[in-house]
Scaffold this motif. Structure first.
Motif, PDB file in Angstrom:
ATOM      1  N   PRO A   1      -3.589 -13.303 -14.138  1.00 20.42           N
ATOM      2  CA  PRO A   1      -2.956 -12.183 -13.443  1.00 20.42           C
ATOM      3  C   PRO A   1      -1.969 -12.659 -12.380  1.00 20.42           C
ATOM      4  CG  PRO A   1      -5.261 -12.383 -12.775  1.00 20.42           C
ATOM      5  CD  PRO A   1      -5.020 -13.432 -13.825  1.00 20.42           C
TER       6      PRO A   1
ATOM      7  N   GLU B   1     -12.453  -2.730 -10.740  1.00 25.81           N
ATOM      8  CA  GLU B   1     -13.373  -3.874 -10.731  1.00 25.81           C
ATOM      9  C   GLU B   1     -13.575  -4.490  -9.354  1.00 25.81           C
ATOM     10  OE1 GLU B   1     -13.134  -7.147 -13.572  1.00 25.81           O
ATOM     11  OE2 GLU B   1     -11.833  -5.896 -14.822  1.00 25.81           O
ATOM     12  N   MET B   2     -12.516  -4.494  -8.540  1.00 26.31           N
ATOM     13  CA  MET B   2     -12.572  -5.225  -7.273  1.00 26.31           C
ATOM     14  C   MET B   2     -13.514  -4.572  -6.263  1.00 26.31           C
ATOM     15  SD  MET B   2      -8.519  -6.207  -7.036  1.00 26.31           S
ATOM     16  CE  MET B   2      -8.332  -5.829  -5.317  1.00 26.31           C
TER      17      MET B   2
ATOM     18  N   ASP C   1       0.410  -7.534 -11.978  1.00 27.49           N
ATOM     19  CA  ASP C   1      -0.907  -6.971 -11.718  1.00 27.49           C
ATOM     20  C   ASP C   1      -0.982  -6.371 -10.317  1.00 27.49           C
ATOM     21  OD1 ASP C   1      -2.741  -7.978 -14.124  1.00 27.49           O
ATOM     22  OD2 ASP C   1      -1.228  -9.485 -13.650  1.00 27.49           O
TER      23      ASP C   1
ATOM     24  N   PHE D   1     -10.112  -9.485  -4.836  1.00 25.61           N
ATOM     25  CA  PHE D   1      -9.946 -10.100  -6.151  1.00 25.61           C
ATOM     26  C   PHE D   1     -10.533 -11.511  -6.117  1.00 25.61           C
ATOM     27  CE2 PHE D   1      -7.692 -12.816  -9.106  1.00 25.61           C
ATOM     28  CZ  PHE D   1      -7.797 -12.104 -10.289  1.00 25.61           C
TER      29      PHE D   1
ATOM     30  N   TRP E   1      -7.914  -3.439 -12.139  1.00 16.97           N
ATOM     31  CA  TRP E   1      -8.310  -4.333 -11.031  1.00 16.97           C
ATOM     32  C   TRP E   1      -8.939  -3.531  -9.903  1.00 16.97           C
ATOM     33  CZ3 TRP E   1      -9.038  -8.667 -12.965  1.00 16.97           C
ATOM     34  CH2 TRP E   1      -8.104  -9.291 -13.820  1.00 16.97           C
TER      35      TRP E   1
END
Lengths: 150, 420
Positions: free
Chosen positions: B210, B259-260, B232, B119, B256
Motif C-alpha cells: 500500500p 481494518e485500522m 491507499d 496502520f 483500511w
C-alpha cells in the motif's frame, strides 16, 4: 545610513569574507559545538584556558554573515582576556544586539563589537549574532558539549 | 483548429484572466512591508486566505457555532450539516469514491501520524520495512522512524538524483517482500519536484504494497484524483491551500479505515461505552475523537469552493508559466544556482547564491518587502543531499504576478550589492 547598511557594516563584511582565528585547535582545553537548527548555522568553538586566562580561541564551521563575523570578532576580542572579562563582554554584547545599550558612548566603548549595533533592528538575527558567544560561554562555564539557540 | 478547440482556448483564456484578477480577493496581500509593497513568496510554508474563507469562518462563529453530532437543537444540527457538507466537498475535490473515506485531522502531519500509528499497529512486525524517499518533509520521516523503533522495523530511502528527481532505477529493488508501506511526497516542498506517483503506486501495488501520498504541496497547485492515482492514503493541510491552519484531511480507502484500529480515544469516536467494553464508531468517525476544528473545516469548505470556481487545471497552467518566468529571470542573477531542476516542478524555486548565505539573502529581501523562506525547509536530509546547510526558497501561488518576480529579482541584485 539605511538599516540594511547599518546591519551589514564593512567590519562585518570583512570578517565574513576573511574570518580571523578560523581553524581547528589541536591543543584546545575545551571544544563546544553551537548550532542554530532554524537556519542551519553550525560552529565549533575551541578555547585554550590557562588558569583564568584565555590564551587562545578559534572556531570553524558554517553560517550566515552575521554569525560568522560575530564568531570572528569575538575570537579576536576575547583572546588573552580573563574568563571573567570575556563573560562580562558577552553580557555587554548581548545588551547591544538586543538594543538595550543607551547612547553612543556606551556603544563606542565596545570597540569592534559596536559594528553589531545594527542587529537590534533585526530581531530575527539576534540569534545569529549571539550563537558563537553562547557557544563560548558554554565552553568556559560548563561541561556541555553542544549548545543550541533553539 | 476545430471550433471546439477554439472554445477550449477561449475558455482557458477566460480562466487565466479570472486567475490574474483574483489577487484583490486576498486582503493580506494589500499591504506594505518595510515601506515596500509586500511580495509574498512563502506559499509553500503557508498560503494566504481569500476574503471568502475569512467570511465563511466569521459567519460560522457569528451565526452557527455549536457542537456537532450531539445536540437535538437547531444550531447543533446546522453546525453538523455544515461540517458534514465539507466532507462531501473534499470527496468531490479528490474524486474519492465515498465521503466516508475522508477523515478530518489537524493537518498533513497528523494525517501521516494517524496512519503510522494505526496502520503501523495493524501491519508492521519485527523485521518489516517501510519505504520513503530522500526528498521527504520531516513529517513524512519522523512518524515512520518512531514506528520503526517501536516495532524493530527498518526504514529504507529511495535515493534522489542531482536534478532532485527520484532515482527510478533504484526504486524497484527497494520494494521487497518485507515492505509494508511506501510513504512518499507528491510534490517536494524543498525542491518543487513533482513525483510520478501514479507509476510508483502501480509498481508498489504490483507487489501488494500500500502507498501513502503526502499531498501537502500538491493540492494547492494541481488537480488530484485519488481514484485515478489509486493511492491507499492521501494527506494534506488546509492552510497550504488557502484555508485556515489547524485542519487537514486524510483520505484513506474504506478497507483500511475498516481494518485500522482507532488513533485516539474520546467522544464522538464511539457507539457505546461501558467500563467493560467500548464499541467504536464507524469510519470516518472512529478516527475523529473529540470536538473537531469545526470552524476550520467550514473555512476549508470555502477554500474548496473557491478553488473549484477558479479551476485547478487553469491554476496549474498559470503557475507553470510564472515558475518558468521566475526560473529564467533568476538565472540572469550572477552566482545563482537553482537547487532542484527536475523536469516536472510545481510552485517552488529553491536556490543558493555564491558567497552569500541564504539567511542573509532572506534579510535583504525582507527589507525590500519580499518574503521568502531560508533554511532547511523542514527537510534537512534533502538539503544535506546537495551538500548545503540551507537554501533560499521562493514559492508561488496563483495570486502572485510577474511584476512580483521582477521585484524579487531586483532584490537579489541588491543582496549582491550589499553583501559583495
Amino acid at each position: 545610513m539605511t538599516a540594511l547598511n547599518e546591519l551589514y557594516q564593512q567590519v562585518i563584511l570583512d570578517h565574513n569574507k576573511a574570518p580571523r582565528n578560523f581553524r581547528k585547535m589541536e591543543d584546545a582545553t575545551k571544544r563546544v559545538e553551537g548550532y542554530n537548527p532554524l537556519c542551519g548555522d553550525h560552529f565549533t568553538v575551541y578555547v585554550k584556558v590557562d588558569g583564568d586566562r584565555i590564551v587562545d580561541v578559534s572556531f570553524e564551521g558554517a553560517g550566515c554573515a552575521i554569525s560568522k563575523a560575530s564568531a570572528s570578532v569575538m575570537s579576536a576580542m576575547v583572546k588573552s582576556r580573563t574568563v571573567a572579562e570575556a563573560e562580562e563582554l558577552f553580557g555587554e554584547f548581548h545588551r547591544l544586539v538586543k538594543g538595550e545599550l543607551q547612547g553612543e558612548e556606551e556603544i563606542e566603548r565596545l570597540g569592534k563589537l559596536a559594528a553589531f549595533a545594527g542587529v537590534s533592528e533585526f530581531p530575527a538575527r539576534v540569534k545569529c549574532a549571539s550563537l558563537a558567544w553562547h557557544t563560548l560561554h558554554a565552553a568556559l562555564s560548563s561541561s556541555e558539549q553542544s549548545v543550541s539557540t533553539e | 483548429m476545430t471550433p471546439s478547440d477554439t472554445d477550449t482556448v477561449t475558455e482557458q483564456f477566460r480562466k487565466m484572466v479570472s486567475i490574474a484578477g483574483c489577487r484583490h480577493q486576498f486582503p493580506l496581500l494589500r499591504q506594505y512591508v518595510n515601506g515596500k509593497p509586500l511580495v509574498y513568496f512563502d506559499n509553500a510554508a503557508t498560503s494566504q486566505k481569500p476574503q471568502a474563507v475569512i467570511d465563511a469562518m466569521m459567519r460560522y462563529y457569528q451565526e452557527s457555532n455549536s457542537n456537532i453530532h450531539r445536540g437535538v437543537h437547531s444550531l447543533s444540527e446546522r453546525a453538523t450539516q455544515s461540517y458534514e457538507e465539507v466532507r462531501h466537498k473534499v470527496r468531490a475535490f479528490l474524486n474519492a469514491r465515498d465521503h466516508r473515506e475522508i477523515v478530518f485531522v489537524r493537518g498533513a502531519t497528523e494525517a501521516i501520524n494517524l496512519v503510522a500509528h494505526s496502520f503501523g499497529r495493524l501491519a508492521l512486525r519485527e523485521g518489516d520495512e517501510i519505504l520513503i524517499s530522500g526528498m521527504e518533509h520531516h513529517s513524512n520521516i519522523v512518524p515512520w522512524q518512531i514506528l520503526c523503533e517501536e516495532r524493530h522495523a527498518r526504514l529504507h530511502v529511495i535515493p534522489i538524483t542531482d536534478a532532485g528527481e527520484l532515482d527510478l532505477e533504484a526504486f524497484p529493488a527497494l520494494l521487497t517482500e518485507r515492505t509494508r508501506i511506501l510513504a512518499i511526497t507528491h510534490v517536494s516542498n524543498a525542491l518543487g519536484t513533482v513525483n510520478p506517483i501514479k507509476q510508483l503506486i502501480a509498481q508498489a501495488h504490483a507487489k501488494g504494497i500500500p502507498v501513502l501520498v503526502d499531498g501537502a504541496q500538491a493540492v494547492p497547485h494541481m488537480h488530484v484524483d485519488v481514484q485515478d492515482l489509486d493511492c491507499d492514503f492521501y494527506a494534506f493541510s488546509a492552510h497550504k491551500m488557502f484555508g485556515p491552519t489547524g485542519v487537514g484531511v486524510l483520505y484513506a480507502k474504506s478497507r483500511w479505515l475498516e481494518e485500522m484500529p482507532p488513533y485516539q480515544g474520546g467522544g464522538d469516536m464511539i457507539k457505546s461505552v461501558t467500563f467493560e467494553k467500548t464499541i467504536y464508531n464507524d469510519p470516518p468517525y472512529k478516527f475523529e475523537a473529540g470536538t473537531p476544528n469545526i470552524g476550520g473545516c467550514i473555512g476549508l469548505g470555502a477554500a474548496l469552493d473557491y478553488l473549484r470556481e477558479l479551476n485547478m487545471d487553469a491554476i496549474r497552467r498559470f503557475e507553470d508559466d510564472l515558475l518558468a518566468y521566475a526560473t529564467a529571470r533568476i538565472l540572469t542573477v550572477p552566482g545563482v544556482r537553482i537547487i532542484g531542476t527536475a523536469r516536472e516542478k510545481a510552485g517552488v524555486l529553491s536556490f543558493v547564491m555564491e558567497g552569500i548565505h541564504p539567511h542573509d539573502i532572506g534579510t535583504v529581501l525582507d527589507v525590500e518587502g519580499v518574503a521568502i523562506r531560508t533554511g532547511h525547509h523542514c527537510a534537512q536530509p534533502v538539503v544535506q543531499r546537495f551538500g548545503l546547510p540551507a537554501t533560499a526558497r521562493a514559492s508561488f501561488a496563483f495570486y502572485n504576478t510577474k511584476e512580483e518576480v521582477d521585484a524579487f529579482i531586483k532584490a537579489l541584485h541588491k543582496a549582491r550589492e550589499v553583501l559583495g
